[in-house]
Every structure is written in C-alpha cells, then in structure tokens.
Design a protein around this motif. Structure first.
Motif, mmCIF file in Angstrom:
data_model
loop_
_atom_site.group_PDB
_atom_site.id
_atom_site.type_symbol
_atom_site.label_atom_id
_atom_site.label_comp_id
_atom_site.label_asym_id
_atom_site.label_seq_id
_atom_site.Cartn_x
_atom_site.Cartn_y
_atom_site.Cartn_z
ATOM 1 N N THR A 36 5.684 2.701 -0.169
ATOM 2 C CA THR A 36 4.330 3.245 -0.154
ATOM 3 C C THR A 36 4.019 3.897 1.181
ATOM 4 O O THR A 36 3.460 5.003 1.237
ATOM 5 C CB THR A 36 3.306 2.126 -0.434
ATOM 6 O OG1 THR A 36 3.566 1.570 -1.729
ATOM 7 C CG2 THR A 36 1.883 2.670 -0.399
ATOM 8 N N ASP A 37 4.392 3.244 2.270
ATOM 9 C CA ASP A 37 4.106 3.801 3.589
ATOM 10 C C ASP A 37 4.907 5.071 3.858
ATOM 11 O O ASP A 37 4.428 5.990 4.529
ATOM 12 C CB ASP A 37 4.382 2.757 4.672
ATOM 13 C CG ASP A 37 3.300 1.681 4.725
ATOM 14 O OD1 ASP A 37 2.195 1.933 4.203
ATOM 15 O OD2 ASP A 37 3.548 0.602 5.281
ATOM 16 N N TYR A 40 2.983 7.828 2.262
ATOM 17 C CA TYR A 40 1.829 8.218 3.086
ATOM 18 C C TYR A 40 2.273 8.981 4.327
ATOM 19 O O TYR A 40 1.549 9.851 4.817
ATOM 20 C CB TYR A 40 1.041 6.978 3.513
ATOM 21 C CG TYR A 40 0.041 6.505 2.498
ATOM 22 C CD1 TYR A 40 -1.175 7.146 2.332
ATOM 23 C CD2 TYR A 40 0.304 5.390 1.697
ATOM 24 C CE1 TYR A 40 -2.106 6.716 1.402
ATOM 25 C CE2 TYR A 40 -0.617 4.946 0.764
ATOM 26 C CZ TYR A 40 -1.819 5.610 0.620
ATOM 27 O OH TYR A 40 -2.733 5.182 -0.303
ATOM 28 N N HIS A 125 -5.963 1.154 3.723
ATOM 29 C CA HIS A 125 -5.247 0.998 4.995
ATOM 30 C C HIS A 125 -4.961 -0.470 5.277
ATOM 31 O O HIS A 125 -3.882 -0.821 5.758
ATOM 32 C CB HIS A 125 -6.082 1.603 6.118
ATOM 33 C CG HIS A 125 -5.443 1.500 7.469
ATOM 34 N ND1 HIS A 125 -4.243 2.112 7.778
ATOM 35 C CD2 HIS A 125 -5.832 0.843 8.599
ATOM 36 C CE1 HIS A 125 -3.923 1.849 9.045
ATOM 37 N NE2 HIS A 125 -4.863 1.078 9.555
ATOM 38 N N ARG A 138 -0.958 5.090 6.548
ATOM 39 C CA ARG A 138 -1.508 4.663 5.249
ATOM 40 C C ARG A 138 -3.030 4.815 5.290
ATOM 41 O O ARG A 138 -3.768 3.900 5.668
ATOM 42 C CB ARG A 138 -1.134 3.211 4.956
ATOM 43 C CG ARG A 138 -1.645 2.730 3.584
ATOM 44 C CD ARG A 138 -1.506 1.240 3.445
ATOM 45 N NE ARG A 138 -0.133 0.823 3.265
ATOM 46 C CZ ARG A 138 0.316 0.124 2.219
ATOM 47 N NH1 ARG A 138 -0.514 -0.240 1.267
ATOM 48 N NH2 ARG A 138 1.575 -0.233 2.146
ATOM 49 N N LEU A 250 1.445 5.298 -3.816
ATOM 50 C CA LEU A 250 0.504 6.275 -3.260
ATOM 51 C C LEU A 250 -0.574 6.681 -4.249
ATOM 52 O O LEU A 250 -1.778 6.552 -3.958
ATOM 53 C CB LEU A 250 1.288 7.512 -2.796
ATOM 54 C CG LEU A 250 0.457 8.722 -2.374
ATOM 55 C CD1 LEU A 250 -0.367 8.414 -1.130
ATOM 56 C CD2 LEU A 250 1.353 9.933 -2.134
#
Length: 261
Positions: A36-37, A40, A125, A138, A250
C-alpha cells in the motif's frame, strides 16, 4: 513539484540506508503495509501534489477576485507578486519566517485534521501499522490539500520571495520523510526544540495516552504551548495505527472516507 520529488527520493534513499543499519523497530519487508505504501509513493507525488497545486492556485485566484482583481493570469500574477512588508524583509529573515510561520500553520491544520469529518481523510495516514520513511507518502489527497493549502496560501499572499517559497516545498517533503523514519532518534536535550522521529512515532500510536498529541512537524514548542506535547520515558509506543477498520490497498483507502459510517 519536480524538485520536491527529486529531493524526496534522495532523502528517502539515505534514510532507507540508515534505517537498515539502526532500526528503531523490526524491519517490515514483505508485510502487508508495504504494498500500500509503495502505491502511495507513486500516487502522492504525481496526483496529490498536482491537486494541491491546483487548489492553491484556485485559492489565490479567489482571493484576488475578492479584492476586485480581474480573473486573468496576468492580473492575478501581479496581485500575488505585489510589494509587501514580507517581501521587503532580508532574504535570511524571510527564510526563518517562512519556516516558523509555516510550521505553526501546519500545526493548526494538523489539529483540524484530527477532528470531525476531516479525521476520516487523515485516518488513512494513521492507518499504517508500520512506520518508516515510506509511510510518509500515505496521504489521502484531501488530507494533503488541507495541510499544504493552509500553509502555502497565507505565505504566498503575504508576499514572501518566490525563491524562498519554491525552496520551502522540497523542505516540507524532507521533513515529512525524516519524521517517519524508523530510527531511534530523540535528540536528547534538544527534543523540546526539534521534533524527532520518536516524537512523531508517539503521534501515530493508538495507545490512549498518546492520542491527539505531538502535532508539530518541526518545532515542538507549538505542542508545548497548546498542551499537546507527549514524550514519555519509554522510548517507543507499543501500538501504531487506528481503531477504525480501514481496508488495505490504495483505491480502497481513497474511497473509504466517503463511505457511510
């Protein structure tokens, strides 16, 4: 924005090397937050930062029009570039003023993001359960817009030198990356002067004692002044994240704040 991205990547590489050598917490390679990060890390500089620029420009046009300025590029540019007391200050004083005032504005915007409807966007975040330099990117676009527009619009309207403001953008990126670094830095007696990665780690805790604390990005004096400073003797929090059930990925996270509670 281009220079911000370049500097962001450079600082990230340095911090990734430092984290590998002196990690504050265990390394998280191949854990679920990483994918996920990484998404981002691509999305935020390209999409969110472009939206920030558009919103800041829109705010400047709106203010100019409210002052009777025609809504064309030349007129708005002349209004923004007009002579002001801030622009007349020596360049070194302007740099200090932009950093200090910008940090105060960022503190106030950050506090606002922790309340009411805005928290739904900022919670994305805080959903990271692992914290390192990569987690700094994020950000939900609404979160990024609120924070950066609150900082940039007043500084631009104050008339600070464009060179100072141009340098301030990559500086904000550097601060964000170093804030989230997985390193055990507290800065010792300077912990009340400069915000450290450990200071910010406590901001990300889901433990009750540390919630809604340590909002400052650079100067803890704002937290000391407003009663939100928290840096216990224990080096690091045991838990990071949020209580809400925020999905991974995301696109799922971008949609989550708009869903019914």
């Amino acid at each position: 924005m281009l220079w911000s991205s370049v500097i962001f990547v450079g600082v990230a590489i340095v911090l990734a090397t430092v984290e590998a050598r002196w990690p504050a917490r265990g390394r998280r390679w191949w854990q679920r937050d990483l994918r996920t990060d990484l998404a981002y890390w691509v999305f935020t500089p390209i999409v969110s930062h472009a939206l920030v620029a558009a919103v800041v420009a829109g705010c400047l046009v709106a203010v100019a029009v409210a002052h009777g300025v025609p809504a064309d590029v030349a007129s708005v540019h002349a209004f923004v570039a007009r002579d002001t007391w801030a622009g007349a200050l020596p360049l070194g004083v302007q740099i200090v003023a932009v950093v200090v005032v910008g940090d105060l504005l960022g503190y106030l915007a950050h506090v606002a993001l922790h309340h009411a409807r805005l928290w739904r966007f900022h919670a994305i975040h805080h959903a990271a359960t692992e914290l390192d330099w990569l987690a700094s990117s994020r950000l939900h676009p609404i979160d990024d817009i609120v924070l950066r527009a609150t900082q940039l619009v007043p500084l631009v309207l104050a008339g600070f030198d464009v060179a100072v403001l141009t340098g301030y953008l990559p500086f904000l990126g550097v601060v964000a990356v170093y804030q989230h670094a997985n390193v055990p830095w507290t800065f010792g007696p300077l912990r009340y002067v400069i915000a450290s990665p450990v200071f910010h780690a406590w901001h990300h805790t889901s433990e009750v004692a540390g919630r809604d604390k340590n909002f400052a990005a650079l100067f803890p004096v704002w937290d000391l002044a407003f009663g939100t400073f928290y840096l216990p003797a224990r080096a690091l929090p045991h838990r990071l994240g949020v209580d809400e059930a925020i999905p991974d990925g995301l696109f799922a996270q971008l949609a989550w704040p708009f869903r019914r509670r």
